[in-house]
Design a protein around this motif. Structure first.
Motif, mmCIF file in Angstrom:
data_model
loop_
_atom_site.group_PDB
_atom_site.id
_atom_site.type_symbol
_atom_site.label_atom_id
_atom_site.label_comp_id
_atom_site.label_asym_id
_atom_site.label_seq_id
_atom_site.Cartn_x
_atom_site.Cartn_y
_atom_site.Cartn_z
ATOM 1 N N ASN F 10 63.766 94.116 78.361
ATOM 2 C CA ASN F 10 64.820 95.032 77.933
ATOM 3 C C ASN F 10 65.531 94.462 76.701
ATOM 4 N N THR F 11 66.508 95.191 76.178
ATOM 5 C CA THR F 11 67.115 94.779 74.915
ATOM 6 C C THR F 11 68.466 94.075 75.102
ATOM 7 N N ALA F 12 68.738 93.682 76.344
ATOM 8 C CA ALA F 12 70.043 93.068 76.612
ATOM 9 C C ALA F 12 70.008 91.600 76.219
ATOM 10 N N ARG F 13 70.569 91.311 75.086
ATOM 11 C CA ARG F 13 70.530 89.962 74.492
ATOM 12 C C ARG F 13 71.118 88.895 75.438
ATOM 13 N N ALA F 14 72.208 89.216 76.105
ATOM 14 C CA ALA F 14 72.833 88.238 76.996
ATOM 15 C C ALA F 14 71.876 87.876 78.134
ATOM 16 N N MET F 15 71.167 88.863 78.596
ATOM 17 C CA MET F 15 70.214 88.616 79.678
ATOM 18 C C MET F 15 69.063 87.752 79.173
ATOM 19 N N THR F 16 68.631 87.982 77.951
ATOM 20 C CA THR F 16 67.573 87.152 77.360
ATOM 21 C C THR F 16 68.015 85.693 77.323
ATOM 22 N N GLU F 17 69.251 85.498 76.946
ATOM 23 C CA GLU F 17 69.734 84.112 76.865
ATOM 24 C C GLU F 17 69.790 83.451 78.237
ATOM 25 N N SER F 18 70.266 84.198 79.199
ATOM 26 C CA SER F 18 70.320 83.651 80.556
ATOM 27 C C SER F 18 68.899 83.350 81.064
ATOM 28 N N ILE F 19 67.975 84.251 80.777
ATOM 29 C CA ILE F 19 66.582 84.024 81.165
ATOM 30 C C ILE F 19 66.041 82.763 80.498
ATOM 31 N N GLY F 20 66.346 82.605 79.224
ATOM 32 C CA GLY F 20 65.896 81.409 78.493
ATOM 33 C C GLY F 20 66.437 80.144 79.148
#
Lengths: 246, 246, 246, 246, 246, 246
Positions: F10-20
């Protein structure tokens, strides 16, 4: 004395007698085998249609057995025709020969092959294997394409054909045993087994011992729900006499 | 005379005797039941670990049975420990009590419930149901959480607890029968069945009749491949005596 | 430092060393591989009987590992002997090599073929595939019929035979990868993979990485129920020392 | 003009008429619905026994349909009695109402619940779901325990009971649709669906459209093997007239 | 008037027209077939990648259909791309051609064979068979290895190749029917069926009739849960216009 | 240095960071995690529609990864969107987080429960469990009915709700572990696991370790057939840039 009614669902008297002999050959001394066939219906069972039309006769034999004090029943046709209905009707256990043979096969190895008569009956064999839980254990169904009533015709060479097919099946399927897919092959069982050095299973004999065992164990069909006696109600026309009694 | 060796895989002598009585109660007059247990291993079997550690003792009993002319074997623990290995070792048929009980259950109805001892053993029961083809027929596994060796403790109330659980299981699962999930419950079978008016199945009795039947049918484990005798080879250390003979 | 105990369940020291090398070749720098084999039991595992008799030795090695602070375990025989019992005994994760190889295979394609040693072991491979959920993914099990201990005999040509069988399997089964069905084939893996241009999977390496991963993830066997530590109780005779500690 | 013979397998004339109305309500203008019931057999079908005894009548109706130029058949009882045999007998397609309803249900959602009459028929519903491939899609079978012939008794409140059970089923099973498990419920379908705002499926209507579709597609039962016409042979006694014609 | 939108998921206009003709050939007089293809995406679908990239175009066509008052949808590519998503989006029923063909096949026999284009697509066909409940009914998937867009190339001989493969499949698999595994083969169906004398099933025609039937039955996708309309939310970038409307 | 591209679909940047962060927390020192999300598509994935529309963005990220020298990929949404297509596109291994979590769960116990966001996504979870072979191991799917993007909203109490649901699931399902059914729950994993004293599995971490392991093992997706690179061909319109390169 345990009375087991072995029902040949077709009307071929000679086959009934042969089936009776096979059952008696393995029965315990205290077991009385009553081998019967309906007075009505198909001469042999080689289609879904034959099978369906054999069922009223089979159920009449179960009703007679109940009147006669039968302790249990064998349905001696590899399609196990009328098995569920017979379980509703009978007080004692009822076992079909496909069912019995497949159960026995899974007790003496992991996988079995079925050797049957006409290839058109293979679908029914697979249905039963699935119904009994043996879809994985059943490796293949092979047809010899000899009609049921020619199996014991003198000079038909049926035994040789069936023997060769059993050998091929064991080899090709990597099976541990072979199940004979017709009550008409019951008489071949011992010889084929001896020749192949592998378990070859006749459902008539196997079902006889399973019914005997269930009777000895005091086990009857559970009657709490699905297999309760048929609900009394009127039947009309030709089959009016089959109406479940009050 | 058919000799059936009924092996209790744990070392609880009293349980072996009770198992022997249950087997004898259903055996044919011409059957001799030899009830034994290993001289080694766990006092009771309530984990995968116990089960694995019971297997050498079970296999020693099979080897003794072979020397003693046993015609067939019952493995009388609901985990059916060592069944595949015993089939390699024995000339005659080998049946486990979970296997036997589940086979019997599917002959007297569509679905069965298992009532067992500790809930930690339910996984093994499901594994066996799947392995034998009865994953769909097995509706649920219920644990009474009474340890194996307390089942017959005077005043334990175990029979009452197990009876109530069987009743609940039949009701909740819509099952046609109940399978008792421990050889230590064998002695309860007749009473619970009478009380519930439904088939209750003890694997010890069921396996005894199945082995008897297979022997009468002349059926032994197929030896062409997977169940051929173990290949002779050296074993080292504590278990050196278990090395398959040349 | 993560310590992984890689247990070769047979007593062939040379094979243990080769297994250790294969594990070390893929282990992370921070992982210490302790490759061991029991002091007791079968020289090689080629039957259900061998497998059952290898389990006490495997479990002794797990117990030693627990004393030694092992973080996880690999059971390095393709029958995954004693896996459930070892999971009860160990605090950390335990993975079998058949299990690991099959898991890895399903991550790099839809279907896999197994290439194993003796054809009599195919049944066990199918059992494990079913148990792990990979019955559909496992397309076929092929046997090269070379005994385990001859796999690395100089001049045996085993590697060539296995390579050809892998090629045939990929072709015939339409598989995406091949799973090597014996720890004794671990040393062949890289070369066969290179030659065939397809994923060839050695369970020893795969299991090593999976255990390492589970440890890194902080994942241990769930201990709420089935895999709780074995219940303390007395064991008798030869295996008395195996009794689960209080 | 397409002629579809809708066979009510029981002898309840009023039910046949209601079934005919439900079929006609959805049939295409160019379709002629011939709603019939046998002159013989059970008044209603509520057991395996009833079902088996309804089959000769069903097959007589198929034979009559063949003589009458029927293009296809609906078997309008939720047990789909005689389906395989009818497929052998008929030139055109034959569809059972359980089969049709389950097919339709899987086209409008992932999972469905069955709401049926007596709980003793649930086993048959599960058998059929398994046979047709919908064992996973079928989430549960719920029984209202109203006998078939009381479904439309004035003042019976059957529609309300069935409606409530459908609502409960959707909620409890997380299903996307409900399948009505009896031809006698066909008349309730539209109202229940409207009330619940979810797809409620009557097999009579569904089967009518499926047969119509197969006819329009030029698709008939494959006759190469299993479903070839029954082999001509003598039948004896009461059912002699059912002998497959030469 | 029933409007069925038949969506060819690739951008090959000629194929869309042929698909439209096949749908119209079986549609009822009161059905209007609107055959469309996306303005975007792959020229043909021969990989998981192509299929995934065809889905946005398919869903745009569904959205257009909703605006245009479509009563139901056919997704005319044998991978049934976007089926679940389309079911969320559409008010009326949506059927894929693999789904429809497999459903039809199981109504005219026990087992079917699939004849498809490239062998790399077989995995998807098996996935769909499993998803729809037809894993057992699907006997084999055979690839002719002709690319989709060459199927109707003049002089390609594709029809002959496909016909031969259908004949081989019926013979080898013991199937009752053959399912054509590509919308591009729809035009071959009648001729192959006539030549082989066995049911040959084109999913385009089958899906058209199934959607027509569902509409006539008043059956739409259940919207209580999984197939509720997509939740409104922002989409970013190239596909922003696809955001589910409030 | 191993480069693993972790793609948040998805395009949720905050979620990408948490996933990283979650991926880096378990990655080996020699692994570089590149956490990305597409520049296009849905803000969160909560329906089949969202999932389908996320796939082009996911595949663009895989294409970028290939250009960037990625050694392997994690698809970090519990629906594993685009997994098969990504496997065609990528040279190295690709693992989805549902896939990884379920694999890990079956290595630490027999059965697992899934705790997910919206109940409408349960069908997809079951589909994936079936596809990966874990239909039996997956005991139940429980929904907390918190939207994806509210999982980490301050004061939402989401962690508490999810924790309670995990506890309930373990209890009710008799599971050995819990699988968190959304990448947005990754950050909760350690705490919930600690609180419950049972394995709780986050697919992001699990997939990271599995990809790392496959890379270390030299295992890539088999490319002989189904997963060969997409066939080069023209794509039209908005997605023309996605056309598989020659």
């Amino acid at each position: 004395m345990t009375q087991i009614r072995v029902i040949n669902p077709n009307t071929a008297r000679a086959m009934t007698e042969s089936i009776g002999r096979c059952a008696r050959a393995v029965a315990a001394p205290a077991t009385r085998i009553v081998a019967v066939n309906p007075a009505m219906g198909p001469a042999s069972i080689e289609s879904h249609y034959d099978e369906a039309m054999a069922v009223p006769g089979v159920l009449a034999e179960v009703a007679d057995g109940e009147a006669d004090g039968a302790d249990g029943y064998v349905i001696a046709c590899f399609g196990d025709p009328g098995l569920d209905a017979a379980r509703e009707l009978a007080r004692g256990p009822v076992v079909g020969i496909a069912e019995a043979a497949m159960h026995a096969a899974t007790l003496v190895g992991r996988g079995f092959s079925v050797v049957t008569t006409l290839s058109r009956t293979a679908g029914r064999a697979w249905d039963l294997a699935a119904r009994y839980g043996f879809r994985d254990a059943c490796r293949a169904v092979h047809a010899c394409d000899i009609p049921v009533l020619e199996l014991d015709a003198p000079g038909s060479g049926a035994r040789e054909v069936v023997t060769r097919l059993c050998a091929t099946a064991l080899e090709r399927d990597g099976s541990d045993s072979v199940v004979l897919g017709c009550a008409g092959m019951a008489g071949f069982c011992a010889e084929i087994s001896a020749e192949l050095g592998a378990p070859v299973i006749d459902g008539v004999a196997a079902a006889t011992k399973l019914v005997e065992s269930l009777v000895a164990l005091g086990l009857r069909t559970g009657k709490r729900n699905e297999y309760a006696p048929p609900i009394p109600k009127p039947y009309t026309g030709l089959l009016a006499d089959w109406a479940p009694a009050m």
